[in-house]
Enzyme design. Structure first.
Site, PDB file in Angstrom:
ATOM      1  N   HIS A   1       1.777   3.330  -9.182  1.00 48.00           N
ATOM      2  CA  HIS A   1       1.525   1.893  -9.382  1.00 48.00           C
ATOM      3  C   HIS A   1       2.668   1.239 -10.158  1.00 48.00           C
ATOM      4  O   HIS A   1       3.038   0.099  -9.882  1.00 48.00           O
ATOM      5  CB  HIS A   1       0.180   1.680 -10.088  1.00 48.00           C
ATOM      6  CG  HIS A   1      -0.988   2.104  -9.253  1.00 48.00           C
ATOM      7  ND1 HIS A   1      -1.146   1.691  -7.949  1.00 48.00           N
ATOM      8  CD2 HIS A   1      -2.029   2.934  -9.507  1.00 48.00           C
ATOM      9  CE1 HIS A   1      -2.241   2.244  -7.440  1.00 48.00           C
ATOM     10  NE2 HIS A   1      -2.792   3.006  -8.365  1.00 48.00           N
TER      11      HIS A   1
ATOM     12  N   ASP B   1       0.828  -1.217   0.000  1.00 48.36           N
ATOM     13  CA  ASP B   1       0.000   0.000   0.000  1.00 48.36           C
ATOM     14  C   ASP B   1       0.861   1.267   0.000  1.00 48.36           C
ATOM     15  O   ASP B   1       1.987   1.256   0.507  1.00 48.36           O
ATOM     16  CB  ASP B   1      -0.902  -0.028   1.244  1.00 48.36           C
ATOM     17  CG  ASP B   1      -2.021   0.991   1.156  1.00 48.36           C
ATOM     18  OD1 ASP B   1      -2.334   1.449   0.036  1.00 48.36           O
ATOM     19  OD2 ASP B   1      -2.591   1.327   2.216  1.00 48.36           O
TER      20      ASP B   1
ATOM     21  N   THR C   1     -10.938  -6.870  -3.633  1.00 46.69           N
ATOM     22  CA  THR C   1     -12.305  -6.873  -4.163  1.00 46.69           C
ATOM     23  C   THR C   1     -12.952  -5.497  -3.995  1.00 46.69           C
ATOM     24  O   THR C   1     -13.946  -5.202  -4.658  1.00 46.69           O
ATOM     25  CB  THR C   1     -13.177  -7.933  -3.447  1.00 46.69           C
ATOM     26  OG1 THR C   1     -12.963  -7.829  -2.029  1.00 46.69           O
ATOM     27  CG2 THR C   1     -12.839  -9.345  -3.889  1.00 46.69           C
TER      28      THR C   1
ATOM     29  N   SER D   1      -7.665  -4.414   5.855  1.00 48.63           N
ATOM     30  CA  SER D   1      -8.338  -4.184   4.568  1.00 48.63           C
ATOM     31  C   SER D   1      -8.736  -5.497   3.881  1.00 48.63           C
ATOM     32  O   SER D   1      -8.506  -5.679   2.688  1.00 48.63           O
ATOM     33  CB  SER D   1      -7.462  -3.321   3.644  1.00 48.63           C
ATOM     34  OG  SER D   1      -7.142  -2.089   4.260  1.00 48.63           O
TER      35      SER D   1
ATOM     36  N   TRP E   1     -12.245  -2.085  -6.908  1.00 46.02           N
ATOM     37  CA  TRP E   1     -13.058  -1.749  -8.089  1.00 46.02           C
ATOM     38  C   TRP E   1     -13.773  -0.418  -7.897  1.00 46.02           C
ATOM     39  O   TRP E   1     -14.273   0.161  -8.858  1.00 46.02           O
ATOM     40  CB  TRP E   1     -14.100  -2.836  -8.377  1.00 46.02           C
ATOM     41  CG  TRP E   1     -13.515  -4.176  -8.682  1.00 46.02           C
ATOM     42  CD1 TRP E   1     -13.482  -5.253  -7.846  1.00 46.02           C
ATOM     43  CD2 TRP E   1     -12.886  -4.604  -9.905  1.00 46.02           C
ATOM     44  NE1 TRP E   1     -12.862  -6.316  -8.465  1.00 46.02           N
ATOM     45  CE2 TRP E   1     -12.493  -5.949  -9.727  1.00 46.02           C
ATOM     46  CE3 TRP E   1     -12.608  -3.971 -11.134  1.00 46.02           C
ATOM     47  CZ2 TRP E   1     -11.843  -6.677 -10.733  1.00 46.02           C
ATOM     48  CZ3 TRP E   1     -11.969  -4.710 -12.125  1.00 46.02           C
ATOM     49  CH2 TRP E   1     -11.592  -6.034 -11.917  1.00 46.02           C
TER      50      TRP E   1
ATOM     51  N   GLY F   1      -0.223   5.484  -4.334  1.00 45.12           N
ATOM     52  CA  GLY F   1      -0.838   6.763  -4.703  1.00 45.12           C
ATOM     53  C   GLY F   1      -0.161   7.913  -3.978  1.00 45.12           C
ATOM     54  O   GLY F   1       0.190   8.943  -4.587  1.00 45.12           O
TER      55      GLY F   1
ATOM     56  N   LEU G   1      10.995 -19.909  -3.943  1.00 42.20           N
ATOM     57  CA  LEU G   1       9.917 -19.185  -3.275  1.00 42.20           C
ATOM     58  C   LEU G   1       8.537 -19.549  -3.847  1.00 42.20           C
ATOM     59  O   LEU G   1       8.359 -19.626  -5.062  1.00 42.20           O
ATOM     60  CB  LEU G   1      10.148 -17.676  -3.483  1.00 42.20           C
ATOM     61  CG  LEU G   1       9.078 -16.740  -2.928  1.00 42.20           C
ATOM     62  CD1 LEU G   1       9.113 -16.702  -1.405  1.00 42.20           C
ATOM     63  CD2 LEU G   1       9.263 -15.320  -3.492  1.00 42.20           C
TER      64      LEU G   1
END
Ligand code: IPE
Ligand code: IPE
Ligand code: MG
Length: 238
Positions: A40, A23, A69, A194, A72, A26, A133
């Site tokens: 991003h 996170d 989810t 989240s 969006w 932005g 991994l």
């Protein structure tokens, strides 16, 4: 010679499974007066570096949160851009093969573009025999959605209600067969899950930091792992 023995330096323990909430892309871009899309792109590059580093140090499982989810809800332009970056990553499927990283995707892929679904499958197939991994990429992933999906599958399979155990649910999650995350890292200054791995994280250790994801480097991961080594996990015991 001193009668006191030098205290043996205890070996660092690597968690078996680390999960990361990637996170802050932005805000990283905003700080630099760049569009969110640049954040991003930087986040995606950082993800590749961190995954490679985890493979190098011998981590067994890494699960990263790439798209939830709930994401969006963002403007269509941003969602399209995130999917474009994801597609570019997948097109480079040799990333996984050459590096002995076994990739899997967790989340509901059925609603993604057909091209992306095909590339995801190809990446999983190409890395199926990798022994390094185990990399899980959570895309259109939500912990609650995952549990609903598991319950539907359990009902469909005709298991009698009194035969359902915690293990039955575990076995029907996207992460079936994999160990629960020992350690969950969330950069970006937010102190919440989240909707990430909510079933699997029942006994995970957490590590939060203000660092924004594109700035989260191997040295920060090392610091987090050091902190993990000072945790006392009791799992309800004493
Ligand atoms: C994480 O960064 C990427 C996704 C959720 C897809 P954000 O885009 O949430 O970055 P912030 O939180 O706005 O800084
Ligand atoms: C969590 O970040 C999801 C990913 C990193 C993919 P968000 O930015 O979506 O989380 P909230 O909205 O701040 O809780
Ligand atoms: Mg965010």
């Amino acid at each position: 010679m001193s009668i006191f023995k030098k205290k043996a330096k205890t070996e660092r323990v690597l968690p078996t499974h680390i999960a990361i909430i990637m996170d802050g892309n932005g805000r990283w871009a905003k700080k630099r007066s760049l569009p969110r899309t640049a954040g991003h792109a930087a986040g995606s590059k950082n993800f590749k570096d961190i995954a490679r580093y985890c493979n190098k140090i011998g981590l067994k499982y890494l699960t990263v949160y790439a798209f939830s989810t709930e994401n969006w809800k963002r403007p269509k332009e941003e969602v399209d851009n995130i999917m474009k970056i994801f597609k570019e990553y997948l097109e480079d499927a040799k990333n996984f093969k050459d590096e002995n990283i076994k990739v899997r995707f967790i989340g509901d892929r059925s609603v993604l573009d057909a091209d992306i679904i095909r590339l995801m499958q190809e990446s999983e197939d190409a890395s199926r025999d990798a022994t390094g991994l185990n990399l899980n990429i959570a895309i259109n992933y939500g912990g609650r959605d995952e549990i609903v999906h598991a319950v539907k599958n359990i009902v469909d399979s005709g298991i009698a209600p009194n035969e359902i155990t915690e293990q039955t649910i575990t076995d029907h999650l996207y992460t079936a067969g994999q160990p629960d995350p020992d350690f969950i890292i969330r950069p970006s200054g937010e102190y919440r899950l989240s909707n990430y791995l909510i079933w699997q994280s029942a006994y995970s250790e957490y590590w939060f930091s203000d660092i924004l994801w594109p700035d989260f480097k191997p040295k920060d991961l090392e610091k987090a792992i050091d902190d993990y080594n000072h945790r006392n996990r009791r799992f309800g015991g004493i």
